[in-house]
Enzyme design. Sequence first.
Site, PDB file in Angstrom:
ATOM      1  N   CYS A  23      -0.355  20.160 -26.136  1.00  0.00           N
ATOM      2  CA  CYS A  23      -0.034  21.577 -25.916  1.00  0.00           C
ATOM      3  C   CYS A  23       0.920  21.688 -24.738  1.00  0.00           C
ATOM      4  CB  CYS A  23      -1.311  22.357 -25.596  1.00  0.00           C
ATOM      5  SG  CYS A  23      -2.585  22.151 -26.833  1.00  0.00           S
ATOM      6  N   ARG A  46       5.858  21.202 -28.347  1.00  0.00           N
ATOM      7  CA  ARG A  46       4.602  20.477 -28.083  1.00  0.00           C
ATOM      8  C   ARG A  46       3.449  21.072 -28.883  1.00  0.00           C
ATOM      9  NH1 ARG A  46       4.550  17.562 -23.089  1.00  0.00           N
ATOM     10  NH2 ARG A  46       2.293  17.816 -23.040  1.00  0.00           N
ATOM     11  N   TRP A 106      -1.395  23.524 -29.825  1.00  0.00           N
ATOM     12  CA  TRP A 106      -1.478  22.706 -31.029  1.00  0.00           C
ATOM     13  C   TRP A 106      -2.973  22.466 -31.217  1.00  0.00           C
ATOM     14  CZ3 TRP A 106      -3.043  17.604 -32.184  1.00  0.00           C
ATOM     15  CH2 TRP A 106      -2.646  17.139 -33.464  1.00  0.00           C
ATOM     16  N   ASN A 125      -4.611  21.209 -21.648  1.00  0.00           N
ATOM     17  CA  ASN A 125      -4.024  20.261 -22.588  1.00  0.00           C
ATOM     18  C   ASN A 125      -4.915  19.024 -22.545  1.00  0.00           C
ATOM     19  OD1 ASN A 125      -2.340  18.784 -24.247  1.00  0.00           O
ATOM     20  ND2 ASN A 125      -1.038  18.072 -22.551  1.00  0.00           N
ATOM     21  N   GLY A 126      -5.509  18.671 -23.688  1.00  0.00           N
ATOM     22  CA  GLY A 126      -6.398  17.506 -23.712  1.00  0.00           C
ATOM     23  C   GLY A 126      -7.613  17.821 -24.569  1.00  0.00           C
ATOM     24  N   GLU A 146      -6.906 -27.360   6.920  1.00  0.00           N
ATOM     25  CA  GLU A 146      -8.135 -26.556   6.926  1.00  0.00           C
ATOM     26  C   GLU A 146      -9.232 -27.253   7.718  1.00  0.00           C
ATOM     27  OE1 GLU A 146      -9.437 -23.815   6.486  1.00  0.00           O
ATOM     28  OE2 GLU A 146     -11.560 -24.171   6.058  1.00  0.00           O
ATOM     29  N   LYS A 153     -11.032 -25.618  10.922  1.00  0.00           N
ATOM     30  CA  LYS A 153     -12.487 -25.393  10.966  1.00  0.00           C
ATOM     31  C   LYS A 153     -13.090 -26.024  12.212  1.00  0.00           C
ATOM     32  CE  LYS A 153     -12.903 -23.250   8.488  1.00  0.00           C
ATOM     33  NZ  LYS A 153     -12.336 -22.186   7.995  1.00  0.00           N
ATOM     34  N   GLU A 208     -11.813 -24.164  15.505  1.00  0.00           N
ATOM     35  CA  GLU A 208     -12.190 -22.757  15.730  1.00  0.00           C
ATOM     36  C   GLU A 208     -13.666 -22.590  16.072  1.00  0.00           C
ATOM     37  OE1 GLU A 208     -12.192 -21.409  11.055  1.00  0.00           O
ATOM     38  OE2 GLU A 208     -11.902 -19.888  12.580  1.00  0.00           O
ATOM     39  N   HIS A 243       6.351 -40.085  12.122  1.00  0.00           N
ATOM     40  CA  HIS A 243       7.417 -39.237  12.710  1.00  0.00           C
ATOM     41  C   HIS A 243       6.957 -38.592  14.002  1.00  0.00           C
ATOM     42  CE1 HIS A 243       9.923 -39.774   9.186  1.00  0.00           C
ATOM     43  NE2 HIS A 243       8.869 -39.529   8.434  1.00  0.00           N
ATOM     44  N   LYS A 268     -13.656 -11.875  12.501  1.00  0.00           N
ATOM     45  CA  LYS A 268     -13.769 -12.227  11.080  1.00  0.00           C
ATOM     46  C   LYS A 268     -12.567 -11.730  10.292  1.00  0.00           C
ATOM     47  CE  LYS A 268     -15.396 -13.834   7.313  1.00  0.00           C
ATOM     48  NZ  LYS A 268     -15.238 -15.295   7.113  1.00  0.00           N
TER      49      LYS A 268
END
Length: 603
Positions: free
Chosen positions: A2, A27, A75, A101-102, A476, A480, A483, A499, A598
């Site tokens: 519509c 429409r 419609w 509309n829907g 990693e 770990k 830290e 190197h 965190k």
Amino acid sequence: MCGIIGYIGRKPAFPVLKSGLERMEYRGYDSYGFCVLNNKDEPFLYKRTGKISEAEHELSNLDVKGNIGQAHTRWATTGTVTGENAHPHFDCQKDIFLVHNGIIENYKELKQKLITEGHRFTSETDTEVLAHLIEKYFNNNLEQAVRRALKEVRGTYGIVVISKKEPQKIVAARLSSPIILGIGKDEFLVASDPAAIVTYTRQVINLDDNEIAVLKPDDFFILKEKPMVSIEWSPKEVEKKDYPHFMLKEIMEEPDAIENAIRGRLIIKEGTVKLGGLDSVSERLKKINRLILVACGTAGYAAKVGKYMLEEYAGIFTDADIGSEFRYRKHILDKNTASVFVSQSGETADTLAGLREMKKKGILTIGITNVIGSSQTRETDAGIYTRSGPEIAVASTKAFLGQLSTLAMLTVYLGRQRDMSLVMGRRIVSELSRIPDLSRRILSKAPEIKKLAEKYKEFKNFWFMGRKYNFPIALEGALKLKEISYLHAEGGPGGELKHGPLALIDENFPVIALCPSDSVYNKMISNVEEIKARGGCVIAVATEGNEQIKELVDDVIYIPKTLEMLTPILSVIPLHLFAYYMAVLLGHDVDKPRNLAKSVTVE
Ligand code: AGP
């Protein structure tokens, strides 16, 4: 479909509404109607069957006062084509008027309930139910009444609502049916189609689903309904239970984290994975020829492992960038580039900054995230939850394994869109399904690893080294340890030893060498021999059954054999345990190490 239109502003509303309907007649044109409010008289309500284009003479002779109104060309969906079923529809008191509309799918049950509450209906339509629901909830605030009414509705809608009780306000709302706001000079329009607006303004705002717009003669605002999401974590998951620290609990949950990540996603028979969160972008992903993975800290190392996986098994050129560097780098991008953001919290500022930069440039953004509803999940175009459960300890452990497992699945997903064979896909996916149990075998060696920490607890410096898939695991492992034990620990590629880092090595600088039986095993052994030749001591992470490595190194932690690309998911576990036991021996606050947080939500 519509046509609906609303107007509020300095002009008489009726001519604007009439011309808008004429532009939307395509429409739907079995009936039409108007409602115009004015401060003195009763609302002007006019509803007819037929086409508006055939009523020009009649309509042009109408003298309609008022600067706020709505109109609709229908419609028919629910209810036959009659004047009564034409919109606008209204409530019992004829105070509230609504065009729609829907489809209100549950209108029958709502209507029945409203009738038992005393509401009187004048049409057969679903739409009229909404007018009475708004009446039911109206308490001197039209938009709140609309908001409450819509909570009871199932279906689709684009609606425009006006009320005699608040004659200088239009409320519009949308769910699946388009609603466009036209922002004019001292006037506002709302319609289901830009054709109805463009004569008056070209400045428009497209309302999104679950948004409610409120238009007044001199201003407007939009309310956003946030859909509720449920936290999938249970209260007991955020308790230590009988563990001394969250970190140990979360390491012991690493097999579960892998299992949760892969659960329901492995389709072994077809050698592929189901990642529902990527369905909406699946076609776009088929076209990409370059990936940029962006993350920070531990997640950054997961991204680096992902680079190896995606290049080797999905055949896609892949960058893995640390968030804080990526956000300031000059990006060489094209329409076939996609970006993937890896984050446990989904709130890391440096990672989000890169995400926003990619959004600005129209680059597809994918999130690999643990925390549901976090910023990353809301800002990326699509994503995959790692489902690791709450991770409380500052040092990330199980989330890392969830990220690696998810990156392995993403590799299969993209690889199978390309030239990864069914056989290869099956091999990876069936091996991935074994990883949770293989990881439990490693955890059963926790007492051994605790003894190793006791043996090395006097040392102040450590070098971690690995190659290919295990180079990021060396990074990693070093992170770990440093830290949570505050010891100096560095990670690097085995090939880099000569190197420079080799200058560090002596009997006071133990080395953790990741030497699984893979394509670079012999190269790693050469590095181990370089260390030993200089009096250094080596703890090797090696594949079960490799007895000869015992002759070479000082200590060995064995991990089960698996595919090279999945080894990192296993090889990191001993390093997490080693760091944990070292920090406990040194008496540090394992779960809340000094100076850290965190989730790093600031730059
Ligand atoms: C990891 O042990 C650290 N706590 C830290 O590096 C963390 O991985 C990093 O801040 C990224 O966090 P995110 O995964 O929540 O984005």
